[in-house]
Design a protein around this motif. Structure first.
Motif, PDB file in Angstrom:
ATOM      1  N   SER A   1      -9.395   1.890  -6.367  1.00 41.53           N
ATOM      2  CA  SER A   1      -9.612   1.122  -7.601  1.00 41.53           C
ATOM      3  C   SER A   1      -8.281   1.325  -8.352  1.00 41.53           C
ATOM      4  CB  SER A   1     -10.704   1.817  -8.298  1.00 41.53           C
ATOM      5  OG  SER A   1     -11.922   1.193  -7.580  1.00 41.53           O
ATOM      6  N   VAL A   2      -7.564   0.368  -8.721  1.00 40.64           N
ATOM      7  CA  VAL A   2      -6.544   0.602  -9.768  1.00 40.64           C
ATOM      8  C   VAL A   2      -6.795  -0.127 -11.151  1.00 40.64           C
ATOM      9  CG1 VAL A   2      -4.958   1.132  -7.795  1.00 40.64           C
ATOM     10  CG2 VAL A   2      -5.366  -1.302  -8.573  1.00 40.64           C
ATOM     11  N   SER A   3      -5.641   0.216 -12.185  1.00 40.91           N
ATOM     12  CA  SER A   3      -5.842  -0.398 -13.384  1.00 40.91           C
ATOM     13  C   SER A   3      -4.985  -1.309 -13.529  1.00 40.91           C
ATOM     14  CB  SER A   3      -5.744   0.778 -14.339  1.00 40.91           C
ATOM     15  OG  SER A   3      -6.651   1.943 -14.339  1.00 40.91           O
ATOM     16  N   GLU A   4      -4.204  -1.607 -12.757  1.00 43.06           N
ATOM     17  CA  GLU A   4      -2.874  -2.656 -12.943  1.00 43.06           C
ATOM     18  C   GLU A   4      -3.259  -3.715 -12.069  1.00 43.06           C
ATOM     19  OE1 GLU A   4      -1.914   1.168 -14.660  1.00 43.06           O
ATOM     20  OE2 GLU A   4      -2.127   0.431 -12.479  1.00 43.06           O
ATOM     21  N   ALA A   5      -2.550  -4.678 -12.306  1.00 38.25           N
ATOM     22  CA  ALA A   5      -2.124  -5.777 -11.018  1.00 38.25           C
ATOM     23  C   ALA A   5      -1.220  -4.845 -10.248  1.00 38.25           C
ATOM     24  CB  ALA A   5      -1.610  -7.028 -11.697  1.00 38.25           C
ATOM     25  N   GLY A   6      -1.402  -5.062  -8.939  1.00 39.51           N
ATOM     26  CA  GLY A   6      -0.678  -4.418  -8.242  1.00 39.51           C
ATOM     27  C   GLY A   6      -0.801  -4.824  -6.500  1.00 39.51           C
ATOM     28  N   GLN A   7      -0.112  -3.731  -5.642  1.00 43.93           N
ATOM     29  CA  GLN A   7      -0.139  -4.369  -4.180  1.00 43.93           C
ATOM     30  C   GLN A   7      -0.213  -2.904  -3.622  1.00 43.93           C
ATOM     31  OE1 GLN A   7       3.309  -6.361  -3.372  1.00 43.93           O
ATOM     32  NE2 GLN A   7       2.050  -8.370  -3.287  1.00 43.93           N
ATOM     33  N   LEU A   8      -0.695  -2.662  -2.454  1.00 39.96           N
ATOM     34  CA  LEU A   8      -0.675  -1.448  -1.631  1.00 39.96           C
ATOM     35  C   LEU A   8      -0.437  -2.068  -0.286  1.00 39.96           C
ATOM     36  CD1 LEU A   8      -3.511   0.745  -2.817  1.00 39.96           C
ATOM     37  CD2 LEU A   8      -1.215   1.094  -3.219  1.00 39.96           C
ATOM     38  N   GLU A   9       0.271  -1.279   0.647  1.00 35.35           N
ATOM     39  CA  GLU A   9       0.547  -1.552   2.070  1.00 35.35           C
ATOM     40  C   GLU A   9       0.587  -0.445   2.804  1.00 35.35           C
ATOM     41  OE1 GLU A   9       4.548  -3.015   2.741  1.00 35.35           O
ATOM     42  OE2 GLU A   9       5.355  -1.569   1.513  1.00 35.35           O
ATOM     43  N   LEU A  10       0.188  -0.598   4.146  1.00 31.93           N
ATOM     44  CA  LEU A  10       0.416   0.633   5.170  1.00 31.93           C
ATOM     45  C   LEU A  10       1.775   0.907   5.524  1.00 31.93           C
ATOM     46  CD1 LEU A  10      -2.489  -0.302   7.278  1.00 31.93           C
ATOM     47  CD2 LEU A  10      -2.437   1.369   5.728  1.00 31.93           C
ATOM     48  N   ALA A  11       2.388   2.142   5.906  1.00 34.41           N
ATOM     49  CA  ALA A  11       3.512   2.535   6.290  1.00 34.41           C
ATOM     50  C   ALA A  11       3.607   3.229   7.436  1.00 34.41           C
ATOM     51  CB  ALA A  11       4.485   2.992   5.170  1.00 34.41           C
ATOM     52  N   LEU A  12       4.501   3.393   8.498  1.00 29.74           N
ATOM     53  CA  LEU A  12       4.181   4.084   9.713  1.00 29.74           C
ATOM     54  C   LEU A  12       5.396   4.496  10.007  1.00 29.74           C
ATOM     55  CD1 LEU A  12       2.238   4.500  11.973  1.00 29.74           C
ATOM     56  CD2 LEU A  12       3.020   2.258  13.260  1.00 29.74           C
ATOM     57  N   ASP A  13       5.553   6.030  10.021  1.00 27.13           N
ATOM     58  CA  ASP A  13       6.696   6.841  10.439  1.00 27.13           C
ATOM     59  C   ASP A  13       6.791   7.260  11.968  1.00 27.13           C
ATOM     60  OD1 ASP A  13       8.811   8.479  10.798  1.00 27.13           O
ATOM     61  OD2 ASP A  13       8.338   9.708   9.102  1.00 27.13           O
ATOM     62  N   SER A  14       7.627   6.555  12.701  1.00 23.88           N
ATOM     63  CA  SER A  14       7.537   7.098  14.262  1.00 23.88           C
ATOM     64  C   SER A  14       8.795   7.890  14.484  1.00 23.88           C
ATOM     65  CB  SER A  14       7.608   5.719  15.016  1.00 23.88           C
ATOM     66  OG  SER A  14       6.396   4.867  14.681  1.00 23.88           O
ATOM     67  N   GLY A  15       9.222   8.751  13.513  1.00 19.10           N
ATOM     68  CA  GLY A  15      10.397   9.645  13.580  1.00 19.10           C
ATOM     69  C   GLY A  15      11.569   9.372  12.984  1.00 19.10           C
ATOM     70  N   SER A  16      11.888   8.085  12.630  1.00 16.06           N
ATOM     71  CA  SER A  16      12.944   7.591  11.877  1.00 16.06           C
ATOM     72  C   SER A  16      12.559   7.234  10.520  1.00 16.06           C
ATOM     73  CB  SER A  16      13.400   6.174  12.647  1.00 16.06           C
ATOM     74  OG  SER A  16      12.519   5.305  12.752  1.00 16.06           O
ATOM     75  N   GLY A  17      11.570   7.797   9.678  1.00 17.15           N
ATOM     76  CA  GLY A  17      11.508   7.213   8.325  1.00 17.15           C
ATOM     77  C   GLY A  17      10.430   6.442   8.404  1.00 17.15           C
ATOM     78  N   ALA A  18       9.758   6.403   7.348  1.00 16.12           N
ATOM     79  CA  ALA A  18       8.413   5.534   6.936  1.00 16.12           C
ATOM     80  C   ALA A  18       8.919   3.958   6.807  1.00 16.12           C
ATOM     81  CB  ALA A  18       7.728   5.805   5.666  1.00 16.12           C
TER      82      ALA A  18
END
Length: 167
Positions: free
Chosen positions: A80-97
């Motif tokens: 639950s968030v108060s603003e319009a916005g976005q979320l996404e998944l990020a995956l770090d496989s050893g070289s940064g997310a």
């Protein structure tokens, strides 16, 4: 009533059901008190509490989670968030997310949940997963405290391994 008859022949074998996930975990945050500050663009949402879980999916810290076995995972989140916005998944496989662009979920207005669900395939052991406010966004997100009432509201992250190795 007559005598009991003989036992008949065994029937044919039925179709096997779907396999249960081989690993699963739930992580959550309560608002309040968790996620007291805003989630800046490029930053992950914290899910600092452990729900039910099995093996091979574990917490690294409040915001990142270790997928120790190579495979395909079903990942679902709700915040639950108060603003319009976005979320996404990020995956770090050893070289940064690396943000996974196909996992972006959002909403345009109002106070409500951002929910997302995606399949994520890892290619190396111990890949690290997070739910992030995309770096290109200009708005920090406030995880809404006491959304809709007087009780803390849960933000949830559920991870299930659905395949032991990439297809």
């Amino acid at each position: 009533m007559g005598p009991k008859g003989d036992i008949g022949p065994q029937g044919i074998q039925g179709v096997p059901g779907a396999a249960a996930p081989s690993a699963y975990a739930e992580f959550y945050a309560l608002a309040p008190p968790d996620n007291a500050a805003t989630v800046a663009p490029g930053s992950p949402v914290a899910f600092p509490n452990d729900g039910p879980g099995s093996n091979t999916i574990s917490r690294v810290d409040a915001s990142t989670f270790d997928l120790s076995v190579v495979g395909t995972y079903r990942v679902a989140f709700s915040v639950s968030v108060s603003e319009a916005g976005q979320l996404e998944l990020a995956l770090d496989s050893g070289s940064g997310a690396t943000p996974l662009g196909y996992t972006v979920s959002g909403r345009a207005t109002g106070t409500s949940e951002i929910t997302g669900e995606a399949l994520v395939t890892t290619t190396v052991a111990d890949s690290i997963l997070s739910v992030e406010n995309p770096a290109g966004n200009s708005t920090a997100l406030t995880v809404t405290p006491l959304a809709g009432g007087t009780e803390p509201v849960a933000a949830t992250l559920i991870i299930e391994r659905v395949s032991p190795s990439p297809p």
